[in-house]
Design an enzyme around this catalytic site. Structure first.
Site, PDB file in Angstrom:
ATOM      1  N   ASP A  20       8.164   3.904  -1.508  1.00  0.00           N
ATOM      2  CA  ASP A  20       7.763   3.401  -0.196  1.00  0.00           C
ATOM      3  C   ASP A  20       6.432   2.690  -0.370  1.00  0.00           C
ATOM      4  O   ASP A  20       5.391   3.314  -0.345  1.00  0.00           O
ATOM      5  CB  ASP A  20       7.646   4.585   0.776  1.00  0.00           C
ATOM      6  CG  ASP A  20       7.089   4.207   2.140  1.00  0.00           C
ATOM      7  OD1 ASP A  20       7.089   3.007   2.473  1.00  0.00           O
ATOM      8  OD2 ASP A  20       6.629   5.113   2.858  1.00  0.00           O
ATOM      9  N   ASP A  42       0.827  -1.208   0.000  1.00  0.00           N
ATOM     10  CA  ASP A  42       0.000   0.000   0.000  1.00  0.00           C
ATOM     11  C   ASP A  42       0.859   1.255   0.000  1.00  0.00           C
ATOM     12  O   ASP A  42       2.028   1.238   0.391  1.00  0.00           O
ATOM     13  CB  ASP A  42      -0.954   0.008   1.195  1.00  0.00           C
ATOM     14  CG  ASP A  42      -0.217   0.023   2.535  1.00  0.00           C
ATOM     15  OD1 ASP A  42       0.791  -0.698   2.669  1.00  0.00           O
ATOM     16  OD2 ASP A  42      -0.641   0.764   3.441  1.00  0.00           O
ATOM     17  N   GLU A 102       0.249  -1.097   5.845  1.00  0.00           N
ATOM     18  CA  GLU A 102       1.354  -0.535   6.624  1.00  0.00           C
ATOM     19  C   GLU A 102       1.131   0.952   6.855  1.00  0.00           C
ATOM     20  O   GLU A 102       1.371   1.466   7.955  1.00  0.00           O
ATOM     21  CB  GLU A 102       2.678  -0.779   5.887  1.00  0.00           C
ATOM     22  CG  GLU A 102       3.925  -0.596   6.753  1.00  0.00           C
ATOM     23  CD  GLU A 102       4.439   0.837   6.804  1.00  0.00           C
ATOM     24  OE1 GLU A 102       5.331   1.118   7.641  1.00  0.00           O
ATOM     25  OE2 GLU A 102       3.956   1.690   6.026  1.00  0.00           O
ATOM     26  N   ASP A 151      12.190  -1.440   4.073  1.00  0.00           N
ATOM     27  CA  ASP A 151      11.235  -0.334   4.186  1.00  0.00           C
ATOM     28  C   ASP A 151      11.766   0.843   5.000  1.00  0.00           C
ATOM     29  O   ASP A 151      11.071   1.367   5.866  1.00  0.00           O
ATOM     30  CB  ASP A 151       9.933  -0.852   4.805  1.00  0.00           C
ATOM     31  CG  ASP A 151       8.805   0.156   4.726  1.00  0.00           C
ATOM     32  OD1 ASP A 151       8.854   1.054   3.866  1.00  0.00           O
ATOM     33  OD2 ASP A 151       7.866   0.042   5.537  1.00  0.00           O
TER      34      ASP A 151
END
Length: 370
Positions: A106, A78, A139, A163
């Protein structure tokens, strides 16, 4: 060796699929198809029934061909907003956008690296233990995918989240827990011009309580912030209700509890002293994690980083990631920097050199596993 053209195209394909948080169905379908084409077994869990997201987490397994450590790599599918109709542009060694949306590096840079790593392993017939590639949902909406994932589906020794910002080689070995505070402050309404002394302003209570709270950077491990407080009404009525949202974070559980208590007590005591009331809900968003350079998950990452010619750097983060929940659930997991910049803004970008280095680090971790 990383195929630069292939990973860049894969990244562009990924960011071109809309997947703002809660709306992950299309990207999940794409990833299931491509992972299965690579020969992995893929399970979509049922966490979406708890998160109300359009898809669950994807758990893909590449069975080992050697008796080595079972390792997990994770990223999330996401993005934040504005993340629809992204137009990626390759310019001056970077991938960026046209400035109207975020890029989605990201964390689609992490996903692109996972897909490239799988292809290299298969093309070069590399030896490895069981490898689990977990692509989380939600997330960006509070780590909800990893909060609800069933750890029994992940029989691994340790793991790495792909991440974090910063150059590849940075290893986030410590990150804080977060408490979120939802408070309702009540006063008493009255006519603000005729009889204000008969009222109790919930806005005044809240403002005075906030002034008594330590906020911002508390110490090297602890922060706190007021996100918002809202008390609506006409100017001729003393406001009798305010809703406040705040947070506290710390790597230390004791310090987190202490900071949370200080904030709650400031609201309670001020409300009581001024003739109002206060009720509060405290939500534990995610746990902290902290590993030393001697912990195996960190040692392996440092050794792998060095073996590809980079200098490892241990970093303490002020933010949470899926590594927090995985570590809290019993899988030692640290977050690896993957080179994206200016995340959550329309200036987001990633250097191609960083993108092609992520699979090199992942393969080094796999090759150096016991």
């Amino acid at each position: 060796m990383t195929d630069e053209k292939r990973i860049v195209q894969q990244f562009i394909d990924l960011v071109s699929i809309d997947s703002e948080t809660t709306e992950e169905r299309e990207i999940a379908n794409y990833l299931i198809k491509i992972l299965e084409e690579y020969g992995l077994t893929v399970e979509e869990d049922n966490t979406n029934e708890l998160t109300n997201h359009a898809a669950g987490n994807l758990i893909a397994k590449l069975p080992g061909n050697k008796n080595r450590d079972a390792i997990l790599f994770t990223s999330h599918m996401d993005t934040v907003t504005p993340g629809k109709s992204i137009t990626p542009i390759v310019k001056d060694g970077y991938i960026m956008t046209d400035g109207t949306t975020i890029l989605g590096a990201d964390d689609k840079a992490g996903i692109a690296a996972i897909l490239e790593t799988i292809q290299i392993i298969q093309e070069e017939k590399l030896e490895h233990g069981d490898l689990y590639f977990v692509i989380m949902t939600g997330e960006e909406s509070g780590l909800v995918g990893s909060r609800h994932i069933d750890i029994n589906k992940l029989p691994v020794k340790y793991g790495y989240a792909l991440d974090s910002d910063g150059d590849v080689g940075n290893i986030v070995n410590a990150a804080p827990a977060q408490n979120k505070l939802y408070a309702t402050i009540k006063g008493k309404s009255a006519h603000a011009g005729v009889s204000p002394e008969k009222g109790v302003s919930a806005i005044s209570i809240t403002a005075k309580a906030i002034s008594k709270m330590p906020l911002g950077r508390i110490d090297e491990e602890t922060t706190a912030n007021i996100g918002s407080f809202e008390g609506k009404g006409p100017t001729n009525i003393v406001c009798d209700k305010v809703l406040l949202v705040a947070e506290a974070r710390s790597i230390s559980k004791q310090k987190l509890e202490q900071q949370t208590t200080v904030m709650v007590e400031a609201l309670e005591k001020t409300a009581t002293a001024m003739g109002g009331t206060m009720s509060i809900k405290i939500e534990e968003m995610y746990p902290s994690y902290q590993f030393s350079k001697d912990d195996y998950v960190v040692t392996q990452a440092m050794r792998a980083t060095t073996s590809i010619g980079l200098t490892p750097k241990l970093v303490t983060s002020g933010g949470g990631s899926d590594a927090n929940h995985l570590s809290g659930k019993g899988i030692p997991t640290v977050n690896l920097a993957i080179g994206y910049e200016n995340i959550h803004t329309t200036n987001e970008k990633i250097q191609i050199e960083q993108l092609i280095t992520i699979p090199k680090l992942m393969l080094s971790i796999i090759k150096n596993s016991n």
